[in-house]
Scaffold this motif. Structure first.
Motif, short mmCIF file in Angstrom:
data_model
loop_
_atom_site.label_atom_id
_atom_site.label_comp_id
_atom_site.label_asym_id
_atom_site.label_seq_id
_atom_site.Cartn_x
_atom_site.Cartn_y
_atom_site.Cartn_z
N UNK A 149 0.87 -1.17 0.00
CA UNK A 149 0.00 0.00 0.00
C UNK A 149 0.91 1.22 0.00
N UNK A 150 0.83 2.02 -1.07
CA UNK A 150 1.78 3.12 -1.26
C UNK A 150 1.23 4.46 -0.79
N UNK A 151 0.61 4.45 0.33
CA UNK A 151 0.13 5.67 0.94
C UNK A 151 1.30 6.31 1.69
N UNK A 152 1.60 7.56 1.37
CA UNK A 152 2.77 8.24 1.94
C UNK A 152 2.74 8.25 3.47
N UNK A 153 1.57 8.53 4.05
CA UNK A 153 1.47 8.58 5.51
C UNK A 153 1.66 7.20 6.14
N UNK A 154 1.12 6.18 5.49
CA UNK A 154 1.27 4.82 6.02
C UNK A 154 2.71 4.34 5.93
N UNK A 155 3.38 4.65 4.83
CA UNK A 155 4.78 4.25 4.68
C UNK A 155 5.64 4.97 5.71
N UNK A 156 5.43 6.27 5.87
CA UNK A 156 6.21 7.02 6.87
C UNK A 156 5.95 6.48 8.27
N UNK A 157 4.72 6.04 8.52
CA UNK A 157 4.39 5.53 9.86
C UNK A 157 5.15 4.25 10.18
N UNK A 158 5.47 3.46 9.18
CA UNK A 158 6.21 2.22 9.43
C UNK A 158 7.58 2.55 10.03
N UNK A 159 8.26 3.53 9.46
CA UNK A 159 9.58 3.92 9.97
C UNK A 159 9.43 4.54 11.35
N UNK A 160 8.48 5.44 11.48
CA UNK A 160 8.24 6.08 12.78
C UNK A 160 7.90 5.05 13.85
N UNK A 161 7.03 4.09 13.49
CA UNK A 161 6.63 3.05 14.45
C UNK A 161 7.79 2.13 14.80
N UNK A 162 8.68 1.87 13.85
CA UNK A 162 9.85 1.03 14.15
C UNK A 162 10.72 1.72 15.20
N UNK A 163 10.87 3.02 15.09
CA UNK A 163 11.67 3.76 16.06
C UNK A 163 10.99 3.77 17.43
N UNK A 164 9.68 3.99 17.44
CA UNK A 164 8.93 3.97 18.70
C UNK A 164 8.94 2.57 19.30
N UNK A 165 8.86 1.55 18.45
CA UNK A 165 8.91 0.16 18.89
C UNK A 165 10.22 -0.12 19.62
N UNK A 166 11.31 0.39 19.07
CA UNK A 166 12.61 0.22 19.72
C UNK A 166 12.64 0.89 21.09
N UNK A 167 12.07 2.08 21.19
CA UNK A 167 12.05 2.78 22.48
C UNK A 167 11.25 1.99 23.52
N UNK A 168 10.14 1.40 23.10
CA UNK A 168 9.35 0.58 24.02
C UNK A 168 10.16 -0.63 24.46
N UNK A 169 10.87 -1.25 23.54
CA UNK A 169 11.72 -2.39 23.89
C UNK A 169 12.81 -2.00 24.88
N UNK A 170 13.38 -0.81 24.69
CA UNK A 170 14.41 -0.34 25.61
C UNK A 170 13.83 -0.15 27.01
N UNK A 171 12.62 0.37 27.08
CA UNK A 171 12.01 0.65 28.38
C UNK A 171 11.50 -0.61 29.08
N UNK A 172 10.91 -1.54 28.31
CA UNK A 172 10.25 -2.71 28.90
C UNK A 172 11.02 -4.02 28.70
N UNK A 173 12.10 -3.99 27.95
CA UNK A 173 12.85 -5.21 27.68
C UNK A 173 12.40 -5.89 26.40
N UNK A 174 11.12 -5.77 26.08
CA UNK A 174 10.56 -6.30 24.84
C UNK A 174 9.20 -5.64 24.62
N UNK A 175 8.77 -5.64 23.38
CA UNK A 175 7.43 -5.15 23.12
C UNK A 175 6.42 -6.14 23.69
#
Length: 172
Positions: free
Chosen positions: A74-100
């Motif tokens: 799905x080539x929606x610009x907002x959805x594609x950008x959200x994947x990268x943004x969510x990956x970064x946020x996902x990493x921060x959650x993992x750092x805080x909690x040990x894992x998602x």
């Protein structure tokens, strides 16, 4: 769809990569049918390094442009950008909690929430938990995580066992 329902949907998952994959796919579904996204799943895996959130978190403009040009997703610009943004946020959650996994499953004390719906019309599209989790994920920088998307995510990853009573896939 039947195979996905019978073998994957609603099965409890504790694998962070799978949990990220489902977060991406559920977000991609916004405004579309699940079958559309499910049919593109292998294309997403190919295009997004097997949903390796660490690699995706490092994506820059070149990778984003490559994804936007890929007709298999799905080539929606907002959805594609959200994947990268969510990956970064996902990493921060993992750092805080040990894992998602710990973050997510800690909300239900590690045990799936089992429903006893008898007809699909009884199944809510949002819940108190999806409302709270959506709000928290947004505070943590995630996108495409509204309550309806998160409710579907909780169902898909087995946090909610929303298989109908009598469904052969219902495990409890």
């Amino acid at each position: 769809m039947t195979e996905y329902h019978d073998t994957e949907w609603g099965r409890p998952s504790h694998d962070d990569r799978y949990l990220f994959e489902m977060l991406v796919l559920e977000g991609a579904q916004a405004g579309l049918s699940w079958s559309t996204v499910l049919n593109k799943r292998e294309n997403y895996r190919r295009a997004m390094d097997g949903f390796d959130f660490e690699r995706i978190a490092s994506y820059g403009q070149a990778e984003t442009d490559r994804l936007l040009a890929d007709p298999g997703i799905v080539r929606n610009r907002l959805k594609v950008a959200s994947v990268v943004r969510n990956a970064r946020a996902f990493q921060r959650v993992r750092e805080e909690f040990g894992s998602f996994d710990s973050y997510l499953w800690g909300r239900v004390e590690g045990t799936p929430v089992v429903s006893h719906w008898t007809v699909s019309e009884e199944v809510p599209v949002t819940t108190d938990l999806s409302d709270r989790l959506s709000k928290d994920l947004k505070k943590r920088g995630f996108n495409f995580v509204g309550s309806t998307i998160i409710n579907s995510y909780l169902q898909a990853t087995g946090v909610f066992d929303d298989h109908l009573v009598g469904c052969p896939a219902k495990r409890t």
